[in-house]
Design a protein around this motif. Structure first.
Motif, PDB file in Angstrom:
ATOM      1  N   ARG A 182      -1.528   7.353  -2.459  1.00  0.00           N
ATOM      2  CA  ARG A 182      -2.866   6.704  -3.013  1.00  0.00           C
ATOM      3  C   ARG A 182      -3.464   7.524  -3.955  1.00  0.00           C
ATOM      4  N   HIS A 209      -4.260   0.292  -4.971  1.00  0.00           N
ATOM      5  CA  HIS A 209      -2.820   0.433  -4.928  1.00  0.00           C
ATOM      6  C   HIS A 209      -1.993  -0.642  -5.883  1.00  0.00           C
ATOM      7  N   PRO A 264       0.741  -1.276  -0.097  1.00  0.00           N
ATOM      8  CA  PRO A 264      -0.062   0.022   0.006  1.00  0.00           C
ATOM      9  C   PRO A 264       1.110   1.259  -0.009  1.00  0.00           C
ATOM     10  N   PRO A 265       0.248   2.341  -0.626  1.00  0.00           N
ATOM     11  CA  PRO A 265       0.968   3.587  -0.696  1.00  0.00           C
ATOM     12  C   PRO A 265       1.297   3.954   0.880  1.00  0.00           C
ATOM     13  N   CYS A 275     -10.031   1.998   1.131  1.00  0.00           N
ATOM     14  CA  CYS A 275      -9.233   2.646   0.121  1.00  0.00           C
ATOM     15  C   CYS A 275      -9.671   3.413  -0.769  1.00  0.00           C
TER      16      CYS A 275
END
Length: 130
Positions: A65, A95, A58-59, A130
């Protein structure tokens, strides 16, 4: 705003004279996280010679993101990135970016990655919002 567009580039767009290289440079400067991630995946795929390369981390922030979302949700940005790097891009779950080399040899793997089944199998509670 998706991109930080210089007055000079905006003026060119208003006149209808936009060079894709200048647009790609604008993307590189406006979306540095997305650019760096895609660049690294392209390099990884070329070095490994694999069917594709993807990111599953994940960022580091919501800003990062957001850069991925802007880069991959815009047809113009995504298309320019694909042409610039000579790859086909795929995207899952806010992501997970993947790069596929051009040509018929990667079509089956691309179809599998972008399938409904793959999207469902790539779900997790952590990625719900997200």
């Amino acid at each position: 705003m998706s991109l930080d567009v210089s007055p000079a580039l905006l003026e060119k767009a208003e006149r209808g004279e936009v060079d894709e290289r200048e647009f790609v440079d604008c993307v590189r400067n406006s979306l540095p996280y997305a650019w760096a991630l895609i660049s690294s995946l392209v390099a990884q795929q070329k070095v490994d010679g694999s069917e594709f390369a993807d990111n599953q981390v994940p960022p580091p922030s919501e800003q990062a993101r957001g850069q991925l979302l802007r880069a991959l949700a815009s047809d113009a940005i995504r298309g320019s990135l694909e042409r610039h790097f000579g790859v086909r891009l795929a995207f899952q779950n806010c992501h997970r970016v993947a790069v596929f080399p051009p040509g018929p040899g990667s079509e089956a793997r691309y179809a599998l990655f972008t399938s409904v089944r793959a999207q469902l199998l790539n779900q997790s509670e952590e990625l719900r919002d997200c």
